[in-house]
Write a protein that holds these residues in place. Structure first.
Motif, PDB file in Angstrom:
ATOM      1  N   TYR A  32       0.828  -1.203   0.000  1.00 49.01           N
ATOM      2  CA  TYR A  32       0.000   0.000   0.000  1.00 49.01           C
ATOM      3  C   TYR A  32       0.867   1.259   0.000  1.00 49.01           C
ATOM      4  O   TYR A  32       0.544   2.264  -0.649  1.00 49.01           O
ATOM      5  N   ASN A  33       1.984   1.202   0.687  1.00 52.22           N
ATOM      6  CA  ASN A  33       2.834   2.386   0.844  1.00 52.22           C
ATOM      7  C   ASN A  33       3.960   2.488  -0.176  1.00 52.22           C
ATOM      8  O   ASN A  33       4.426   3.593  -0.464  1.00 52.22           O
ATOM      9  N   PHE A  34       4.392   1.344  -0.727  1.00 54.90           N
ATOM     10  CA  PHE A  34       5.595   1.388  -1.558  1.00 54.90           C
ATOM     11  C   PHE A  34       5.430   0.806  -2.968  1.00 54.90           C
ATOM     12  O   PHE A  34       6.381   0.855  -3.743  1.00 54.90           O
ATOM     13  N   SER A  35       4.271   0.268  -3.299  1.00 51.16           N
ATOM     14  CA  SER A  35       4.055  -0.270  -4.639  1.00 51.16           C
ATOM     15  C   SER A  35       3.015   0.573  -5.362  1.00 51.16           C
ATOM     16  O   SER A  35       1.820   0.518  -5.021  1.00 51.16           O
ATOM     17  N   THR A  48      -7.533  -0.454   2.735  1.00 50.08           N
ATOM     18  CA  THR A  48      -6.326   0.047   3.399  1.00 50.08           C
ATOM     19  C   THR A  48      -5.790  -1.062   4.307  1.00 50.08           C
ATOM     20  O   THR A  48      -6.513  -2.033   4.610  1.00 50.08           O
ATOM     21  N   PRO A  49      -4.562  -0.950   4.779  1.00 48.26           N
ATOM     22  CA  PRO A  49      -4.023  -1.978   5.689  1.00 48.26           C
ATOM     23  C   PRO A  49      -4.874  -2.158   6.949  1.00 48.26           C
ATOM     24  O   PRO A  49      -4.896  -3.249   7.532  1.00 48.26           O
ATOM     25  N   ASP A  50      -5.574  -1.127   7.362  1.00 49.45           N
ATOM     26  CA  ASP A  50      -6.405  -1.225   8.568  1.00 49.45           C
ATOM     27  C   ASP A  50      -7.580  -2.183   8.395  1.00 49.45           C
ATOM     28  O   ASP A  50      -8.169  -2.626   9.391  1.00 49.45           O
ATOM     29  N   ASP A  51      -7.927  -2.488   7.148  1.00 50.39           N
ATOM     30  CA  ASP A  51      -9.044  -3.403   6.885  1.00 50.39           C
ATOM     31  C   ASP A  51      -8.666  -4.860   7.117  1.00 50.39           C
ATOM     32  O   ASP A  51      -9.535  -5.733   7.139  1.00 50.39           O
ATOM     33  N   ASP A  57      -9.561 -11.963   6.310  1.00 49.02           N
ATOM     34  CA  ASP A  57      -9.768 -10.688   5.611  1.00 49.02           C
ATOM     35  C   ASP A  57      -9.007 -10.618   4.292  1.00 49.02           C
ATOM     36  O   ASP A  57      -9.169  -9.644   3.543  1.00 49.02           O
ATOM     37  N   VAL A  58      -8.200 -11.610   4.004  1.00 53.95           N
ATOM     38  CA  VAL A  58      -7.542 -11.649   2.691  1.00 53.95           C
ATOM     39  C   VAL A  58      -8.591 -11.635   1.581  1.00 53.95           C
ATOM     40  O   VAL A  58      -8.354 -11.140   0.471  1.00 53.95           O
ATOM     41  N   SER A  59      -9.793 -12.165   1.881  1.00 52.42           N
ATOM     42  CA  SER A  59     -10.857 -12.211   0.874  1.00 52.42           C
ATOM     43  C   SER A  59     -11.368 -10.817   0.508  1.00 52.42           C
ATOM     44  O   SER A  59     -12.055 -10.651  -0.500  1.00 52.42           O
TER      45      SER A  59
END
Length: 433
Positions: A32-35, A48-51, A57-59
């Motif tokens: 999320y931050n570097f790609s 977002t990573p918070d999800d 939650d990978v789904s």
């Protein structure tokens, strides 16, 4: 029972799940931050990573497809600077463009570690002499197994593919007791040996075979084991997530997928819905530690099912069943991925041929043989034999250049192939696995 890394291989299931969640969370945060590629993709899906609060939650994350690799050729999906890349491999793409796979040193180390565990599970280690008869070079098969075998202390003979008589001679002279190759090449080698008056079973030391890179059935395994007097183990992997990485163990009851390297799901090929244990569907893979080309929920196209129960060998990681087929129209010919769209790409650049073609795949002895049947255009069709032979050879040469395999070509008169109102039936597969 031998283990390469017993602390990880026998880790309790709940601890493994905690490790996977931590790795997944770090992966999503990093991408999320570097790609730029994944950041755009996550934002498009409001992720977002918070999800990500647990492994399930990978789904929530979007799928990645082979088409994404093609559309971002050659390096727009790489997640590290070029200076950190130590190797590239190249696999066949669905069109004339290949798929470029990049590796950091850590990626190479993880690949080697994965195969060290897998080869140990198959009984290969110090004292074994292994003949690696997969292709070396741009293809990932040979080098991956080479590094893994050296890591466990085996002695490696890097024969690569072809020159079968020489391979049989080396097998005898060097007292080879293990081999890695495609199942069809193993059968071909045995038949070639028999023609030379040599019995693999009685005249060599061969005891273990690591076979993969193409579909093969339990029936084929039984034939190989009975006729050659060896133990045959299935191996699985794709160049997109390093190469061959996972094998069966001595129980031969499913392929162990190392959970600290991959998070796997099985989904309905049509709807993408995550399926329950024991339901057959398409394998989806998230690479938890890969640095150069990380993949989020990559749709492999391979049809299988997940086993959740603990294997008798004591390894706690999930297993998948033998690959039962493809969700798309990809063919595997002598270990090489071939898509009809690749064939079409080559043919449509040849002005003398029409728009209709068909692929016929069959066994030539133990090896696969593919014939491309294509109509010649009305303008180019000729009764001059030399003209047709020259055209046929030109098409064969171009197909070999793009596919990296030899094919037969059959030129047909205009209107010879059947027409279809719906989806054209491009493939006639006469093989039995």
């Amino acid at each position: 029972m031998e283990y390469w890394n017993p602390r990880i291989e026998k880790i309790p299931a709940d601890e493994l799940r905690k490790m996977q969640y931590k790795l997944l969370k770090m992966l999503v945060y990093r991408l999320y931050n570097f790609s730029p590629y994944y950041r755009r993709k996550f934002k498009k899906h409001n992720i977002t990573p918070d999800d990500i609060k647990n492994c399930e939650d990978v789904s929530k994350l979007p799928f990645t497809y082979k088409k994404d690799l093609r559309d971002n050729y050659p390096d727009k999906m790489f997640a590290v600077p070029q200076q950190e890349i130590v190797r590239y491999h190249v696999s066949s793409g669905t069109t004339g463009k290949p798929t470029i796979v990049a590796y950091t040193q850590q990626d190479i180390n993880l690949w080697t570690e994965s195969l060290a565990r897998s080869l140990t599970a198959c009984g290969i280690g110090r004292g074994n002499i292994i003949q690696i008869s997969y292709g070396y070079g741009l293809f990932t098969g040979g080098l991956g197994l080479h590094y893994g075998a050296e890591r466990v202390g085996a002695s490696v003979i890097p024969t690569g593919t072809g020159n079968t008589e020489r391979q049989i001679e080396l097998m005898q002279d060097m007292k080879v007791n293990s081999i890695a190759c495609t199942p069809s090449y193993m059968i071909h080698m045995a038949e070639k040996a028999e023609n030379l008056g040599i019995s693999i079973k009685n005249d060599t030391n061969l005891k273990i075979a690591i076979l993969g890179a193409e579909p093969w059935s339990e029936k084929t395994r039984q034939r190989i084991e009975d006729e050659l007097g060896i133990d045959a183990y299935d191996i699985y992997g794709m160049s997109e997530f390093n190469g061959p990485m996972f094998t069966e163990c001595s129980e031969k009851s499913g392929i162990h997928i190392w959970g600290d390297h991959m998070l796997v799901e099985v989904v309905d090929p049509k709807t993408g819905e995550v399926l329950e244990e024991g339901e057959e569907g398409e394998l989806v893979v998230t690479t938890l530690q890969k640095e150069a080309l990380p993949l989020i929920r990559y749709r492999t196209g391979d049809i299988t099912e997940l086993y959740q129960d603990l294997c008798e060998c004591g390894r706690a990681h999930q297993r998948i069943a033998r690959i039962k087929g493809r969700a798309d129209d990809m063919l595997i010919i002598r270990g090489i991925n071939v898509f009809p769209s690749q064939i079409e790409y080559v043919l449509m650049q040849t002005r003398e041929v029409g728009k209709h073609f068909q692929l016929v795949v069959e066994r030539d002895g133990a090896l696969d043989k593919m014939t491309v049947r294509v109509e010649v255009s009305t303008e180019a069709f000729s009764d001059k034999i030399n003209d047709m032979i020259a055209l046929k050879n030109r098409i064969k040469d171009r197909l070999k250049h793009f596919l990296n395999i030899n094919t037969e070509v059959e030129l047909l008169e205009p209107g010879s192939l059947p027409r279809f109102e719906g989806k054209a039936k491009r493939i006639i597969d006469k093989r039995e696995f």
